[in-house]
Scaffold this motif. Structure first.
Motif, PDB file in Angstrom:
ATOM      1  N   SER A  40      39.558  44.791  28.463  1.00  0.00           N
ATOM      2  CA  SER A  40      41.017  44.449  29.133  1.00  0.00           C
ATOM      3  C   SER A  40      41.148  44.850  30.815  1.00  0.00           C
ATOM      4  O   SER A  40      41.685  44.170  31.232  1.00  0.00           O
ATOM      5  CB  SER A  40      42.060  44.814  28.308  1.00  0.00           C
ATOM      6  OG  SER A  40      42.510  46.075  28.408  1.00  0.00           O
ATOM      7  N   LEU A  41      40.459  45.973  30.826  1.00  0.00           N
ATOM      8  CA  LEU A  41      40.401  46.136  32.404  1.00  0.00           C
ATOM      9  C   LEU A  41      39.581  45.639  33.177  1.00  0.00           C
ATOM     10  O   LEU A  41      39.399  45.901  34.428  1.00  0.00           O
ATOM     11  CB  LEU A  41      40.363  47.810  32.439  1.00  0.00           C
ATOM     12  CG  LEU A  41      41.529  48.679  31.848  1.00  0.00           C
ATOM     13  CD1 LEU A  41      40.971  50.278  31.795  1.00  0.00           C
ATOM     14  CD2 LEU A  41      42.866  48.388  32.355  1.00  0.00           C
ATOM     15  N   ASN A  42      38.676  44.722  32.487  1.00  0.00           N
ATOM     16  CA  ASN A  42      37.657  44.259  33.231  1.00  0.00           C
ATOM     17  C   ASN A  42      36.680  44.968  34.146  1.00  0.00           C
ATOM     18  O   ASN A  42      36.311  44.698  35.110  1.00  0.00           O
ATOM     19  CB  ASN A  42      38.252  43.043  34.352  1.00  0.00           C
ATOM     20  CG  ASN A  42      38.932  42.021  33.514  1.00  0.00           C
ATOM     21  OD1 ASN A  42      38.435  41.610  32.436  1.00  0.00           O
ATOM     22  ND2 ASN A  42      40.037  41.641  33.918  1.00  0.00           N
ATOM     23  N   ILE A  43      36.359  46.148  33.605  1.00  0.00           N
ATOM     24  CA  ILE A  43      35.335  47.021  33.971  1.00  0.00           C
ATOM     25  C   ILE A  43      34.054  46.610  33.872  1.00  0.00           C
ATOM     26  O   ILE A  43      33.594  46.659  32.612  1.00  0.00           O
ATOM     27  CB  ILE A  43      35.599  48.530  33.647  1.00  0.00           C
ATOM     28  CG1 ILE A  43      37.115  48.947  33.850  1.00  0.00           C
ATOM     29  CG2 ILE A  43      34.503  49.412  33.884  1.00  0.00           C
ATOM     30  CD1 ILE A  43      37.203  50.380  33.389  1.00  0.00           C
ATOM     31  N   ALA A  44      33.432  46.091  34.703  1.00  0.00           N
ATOM     32  CA  ALA A  44      31.910  45.716  34.658  1.00  0.00           C
ATOM     33  C   ALA A  44      31.081  46.781  34.585  1.00  0.00           C
ATOM     34  O   ALA A  44      31.357  47.873  34.861  1.00  0.00           O
ATOM     35  CB  ALA A  44      31.593  45.029  35.960  1.00  0.00           C
ATOM     36  N   SER A  45      29.971  46.410  33.825  1.00  0.00           N
ATOM     37  CA  SER A  45      28.858  47.223  33.539  1.00  0.00           C
ATOM     38  C   SER A  45      28.397  48.265  34.937  1.00  0.00           C
ATOM     39  O   SER A  45      28.103  49.411  34.904  1.00  0.00           O
ATOM     40  CB  SER A  45      27.512  46.744  33.146  1.00  0.00           C
ATOM     41  OG  SER A  45      27.011  45.851  33.937  1.00  0.00           O
ATOM     42  N   VAL A  46      28.489  47.435  36.171  1.00  0.00           N
ATOM     43  CA  VAL A  46      28.170  48.265  37.193  1.00  0.00           C
ATOM     44  C   VAL A  46      29.280  49.224  37.828  1.00  0.00           C
ATOM     45  O   VAL A  46      28.936  50.344  38.312  1.00  0.00           O
ATOM     46  CB  VAL A  46      27.732  47.163  38.457  1.00  0.00           C
ATOM     47  CG1 VAL A  46      28.946  46.541  38.887  1.00  0.00           C
ATOM     48  CG2 VAL A  46      27.268  48.172  39.863  1.00  0.00           C
TER      49      VAL A  46
END
Length: 92
Positions: A40-46
């Motif tokens: 939900s925080l949209n933390i991408a893998s990078v």
């Protein structure tokens, strides 16, 4: 520290981890609680890798990408795993 208790707890290590997650993940954790999902925080893998690298640098520990991290789904779980790794790293 302000007079408002954090939903994550008030210990310094937790607060330092929250700061790193917010900075490197480019999220505002002001309204985020321990049960907030990473998705939900949209933390991408990078971003996730940047968070781990920053934590390794800040705390001079190695954070392995193991099953415990792979199973983390929320911010509280991430902080718990990171604290365990940091505290274990300080004992060795």
């Amino acid at each position: 520290m302000s007079g408002t208790a954090s939903p994550f707890g008030d210990d310094q290590l937790t607060q330092d981890l929250i700061t790193v997650i917010a900075q490197e993940g480019m999220v505002d954790l002001a309204g985020v609680g321990p049960e907030t999902t990473l998705e939900s925080l949209n933390i991408a893998s990078v971003d996730y890798m940047m968070i781990l690298a920053a934590i390794e640098e800040k705390f001079s520990v190695y954070i392995p990408m193991d099953e415990s991290l792979a199973q983390v789904k929320d911010v509280g779980g991430l902080i718990a795993v990171l604290k365990e790794q940091i505290l274990a790293g300080k004992k060795t």
